[in-house]
Design an enzyme around this catalytic site. Sequence first.
Site, PDB file in Angstrom:
ATOM      1  N   LYS A 138       6.045  -9.676  49.801  1.00  0.00           N
ATOM      2  CA  LYS A 138       5.335  -9.280  48.582  1.00  0.00           C
ATOM      3  C   LYS A 138       6.254  -8.742  47.482  1.00  0.00           C
ATOM      4  O   LYS A 138       6.021  -8.965  46.304  1.00  0.00           O
ATOM      5  CB  LYS A 138       4.254  -8.250  48.913  1.00  0.00           C
ATOM      6  CG  LYS A 138       3.079  -8.843  49.692  1.00  0.00           C
ATOM      7  CD  LYS A 138       1.987  -7.813  49.883  1.00  0.00           C
ATOM      8  CE  LYS A 138       0.794  -8.397  50.599  1.00  0.00           C
ATOM      9  NZ  LYS A 138      -0.345  -7.471  50.661  1.00  0.00           N
ATOM     10  N   ASP A 175      -4.712  -7.520  45.584  1.00  0.00           N
ATOM     11  CA  ASP A 175      -5.076  -6.419  46.498  1.00  0.00           C
ATOM     12  C   ASP A 175      -5.792  -5.290  45.737  1.00  0.00           C
ATOM     13  O   ASP A 175      -6.799  -4.756  46.208  1.00  0.00           O
ATOM     14  CB  ASP A 175      -3.829  -5.845  47.186  1.00  0.00           C
ATOM     15  CG  ASP A 175      -3.351  -6.731  48.334  1.00  0.00           C
ATOM     16  OD1 ASP A 175      -4.171  -7.465  48.913  1.00  0.00           O
ATOM     17  OD2 ASP A 175      -2.141  -6.685  48.646  1.00  0.00           O
ATOM     18  N   GLY A 192      -0.986   7.614  52.228  1.00  0.00           N
ATOM     19  CA  GLY A 192      -0.001   6.524  52.241  1.00  0.00           C
ATOM     20  C   GLY A 192       0.005   5.813  50.898  1.00  0.00           C
ATOM     21  O   GLY A 192       0.272   4.610  50.817  1.00  0.00           O
TER      22      GLY A 192
HETATM   23  P1  NAP Z   1       3.610   0.010  54.275  1.00  0.00           P
HETATM   24  O1  NAP Z   1       4.096  -0.665  53.056  1.00  0.00           O
HETATM   25  O2  NAP Z   1       4.529   0.152  55.436  1.00  0.00           O
HETATM   26  O3  NAP Z   1       3.089   1.457  53.830  1.00  0.00           O
HETATM   27  C1  NAP Z   1       2.633   2.367  54.772  1.00  0.00           C
HETATM   28  C2  NAP Z   1       2.399   3.719  54.148  1.00  0.00           C
HETATM   29  O4  NAP Z   1       1.853   4.562  55.161  1.00  0.00           O
HETATM   30  C3  NAP Z   1       3.646   4.411  53.635  1.00  0.00           C
HETATM   31  O5  NAP Z   1       3.280   5.154  52.501  1.00  0.00           O
HETATM   32  C4  NAP Z   1       4.035   5.348  54.790  1.00  0.00           C
HETATM   33  O6  NAP Z   1       4.602   6.565  54.349  1.00  0.00           O
HETATM   34  C5  NAP Z   1       2.701   5.697  55.379  1.00  0.00           C
HETATM   35  N1  NAP Z   1       2.725   5.959  56.816  1.00  0.00           N
HETATM   36  C6  NAP Z   1       3.191   5.159  57.793  1.00  0.00           C
HETATM   37  N2  NAP Z   1       2.984   5.711  59.012  1.00  0.00           N
HETATM   38  C7  NAP Z   1       2.383   6.920  58.772  1.00  0.00           C
HETATM   39  C8  NAP Z   1       1.933   7.980  59.613  1.00  0.00           C
HETATM   40  N3  NAP Z   1       2.063   7.894  60.942  1.00  0.00           N
HETATM   41  N4  NAP Z   1       1.394   9.067  59.041  1.00  0.00           N
HETATM   42  C9  NAP Z   1       1.265   9.164  57.691  1.00  0.00           C
HETATM   43  N5  NAP Z   1       1.683   8.184  56.851  1.00  0.00           N
HETATM   44  C10 NAP Z   1       2.224   7.080  57.380  1.00  0.00           C
HETATM   45  O7  NAP Z   1       2.308  -0.724  54.875  1.00  0.00           O
HETATM   46  P2  NAP Z   1       1.249  -1.666  54.096  1.00  0.00           P
HETATM   47  O8  NAP Z   1       1.667  -3.066  54.204  1.00  0.00           O
HETATM   48  O9  NAP Z   1       0.972  -1.081  52.760  1.00  0.00           O
HETATM   49  O10 NAP Z   1      -0.043  -1.486  55.030  1.00  0.00           O
HETATM   50  C11 NAP Z   1      -0.714  -0.245  55.073  1.00  0.00           C
HETATM   51  C12 NAP Z   1      -2.145  -0.443  55.534  1.00  0.00           C
HETATM   52  O11 NAP Z   1      -2.870  -1.228  54.579  1.00  0.00           O
HETATM   53  C13 NAP Z   1      -2.278  -1.180  56.850  1.00  0.00           C
HETATM   54  O12 NAP Z   1      -3.209  -0.501  57.647  1.00  0.00           O
HETATM   55  C14 NAP Z   1      -2.813  -2.559  56.477  1.00  0.00           C
HETATM   56  O13 NAP Z   1      -3.655  -3.091  57.477  1.00  0.00           O
HETATM   57  C15 NAP Z   1      -3.637  -2.212  55.246  1.00  0.00           C
HETATM   58  N6  NAP Z   1      -3.861  -3.345  54.339  1.00  0.00           N
HETATM   59  C16 NAP Z   1      -5.143  -3.786  54.199  1.00  0.00           C
HETATM   60  C17 NAP Z   1      -5.420  -4.833  53.340  1.00  0.00           C
HETATM   61  C18 NAP Z   1      -6.841  -5.314  53.207  1.00  0.00           C
HETATM   62  O14 NAP Z   1      -7.070  -6.336  52.546  1.00  0.00           O
HETATM   63  N7  NAP Z   1      -7.802  -4.632  53.783  1.00  0.00           N
HETATM   64  C19 NAP Z   1      -4.388  -5.447  52.605  1.00  0.00           C
HETATM   65  C20 NAP Z   1      -3.088  -4.961  52.772  1.00  0.00           C
HETATM   66  C21 NAP Z   1      -2.828  -3.894  53.647  1.00  0.00           C
HETATM   67  P3  NAP Z   1       6.178   6.886  54.347  1.00  0.00           P
HETATM   68  O15 NAP Z   1       6.696   6.232  53.130  1.00  0.00           O
HETATM   69  O16 NAP Z   1       6.227   8.348  54.303  1.00  0.00           O
HETATM   70  O17 NAP Z   1       6.737   6.280  55.613  1.00  0.00           O
END
Ligand code: NAP
Length: 307
Positions: free
Chosen positions: A93, A129, A154
């Site tokens: 992305k 998104d 997050g």
């Molecule tokens: P990402 O880029 O890795 O971002 C994850 C975020 O969560 C970061 O801000 C990270 O904070 C934080 N985080 C990770 N582990 C954590 C924990 N144990 N406790 C507290 N904060 C934590 O991931 P992403 O691709 O954005 O995905 C995140 C979520 O969005 C996933 O659950 C995914 O399934 C969902 N999603 C859903 C859709 C949909 O269409 N429904 C689309 C896209 C994504 P730090 O920076 O502090 O590590």
Amino acid sequence: MSIPPEVSVVYTAKDLAGGEKIFQRLNPPARLAIFGDPVAKSASPFIQNAALKECGINSQYVRVHVTAADLSESLAALLQADFLGCNLTMPHKLAALSLMHRVSKEANLMGAINTVAIRNGKFEGFNTDGPGFAAAIKEEFGVPLSSLRVLILGGAGGAGRAITVQCALEKCHSITIANRALEKGTALAEEIGNGLGNSVTAITFDQENLTKALESSDLVVNATPLGMKEGDPSPLCDLHLGKNHLVYDTVYNGGTTALITQARDAGSKSASGLSMLLHQGAKAFEIWFSKPAPLEAMRESLKKIAG
Ligand code: NAP
């Protein structure tokens, strides 16, 4: 979420670059794809193929396993294979931004692209998104995003950033982002302040700050990966949710997350990320075909795999 075997084919970057015209020879021919690593569990082919069928468009949407190293070559191969565009998921992305001929204002602000349209041989990048999230909130809770005070857990991650920017574009009453790495949160808050003029509050992910933020929020959004794996705890631990809270968990795993259970126990309205998945897909379809997406057919296809 379970993927039936008959639609679980995963093509490779080699298939795309091979020049053997395998995609044009499929029936119907493949003209849309999702690139990711991993990509086997993507639900996008279900919703997009249901939409193509419903609209009588003689094309199909396929999964292609593309690693970070293969992204540029695979995008170029789409041109040769007569594709209309593609969706991008992890890890592409961000990297795709520099490979586009044009990037929408929203995608630039969100710092990520999830939808590519090929027009006149040029790549145009979009992010659906954020708009998909706004449509999901309206549908699930019956209120416009703009009317809410939002807390995004997050908020500086990939999906979190798209949601935070969307909240800023919609001029939400207040926006708070909670991130373990505070510097990422404050950098995003500053960027949004400079770019859009909104005030965003960044807090650390600790009980004291989250408790205060919950007291002054209507909508709580989980944009962390907590909930994706069975047995994951709620990102809020045992913090207090009230009946007045709306809780949106972006996780879609076909089951119930600890956060959704916590919200139900507290009497809060809650919803899972399936509706965001649906609406981001519908908005991508509308970008490719410049006509309304057949939302109900897409929704039905998701029901079949959500279990
Ligand atoms: P990402 O880029 O890795 O971002 C994850 C975020 O969560 C970061 O801000 C990270 O904070 C934080 N985080 C990770 N582990 C954590 C924990 N144990 N406790 C507290 N904060 C934590 O991931 P992403 O691709 O954005 O995905 C995140 C979520 O969005 C996933 O659950 C995914 O399934 C969902 N999603 C859903 C859709 C949909 O269409 N429904 C689309 C896209 C994504 P730090 O920076 O502090 O590590």
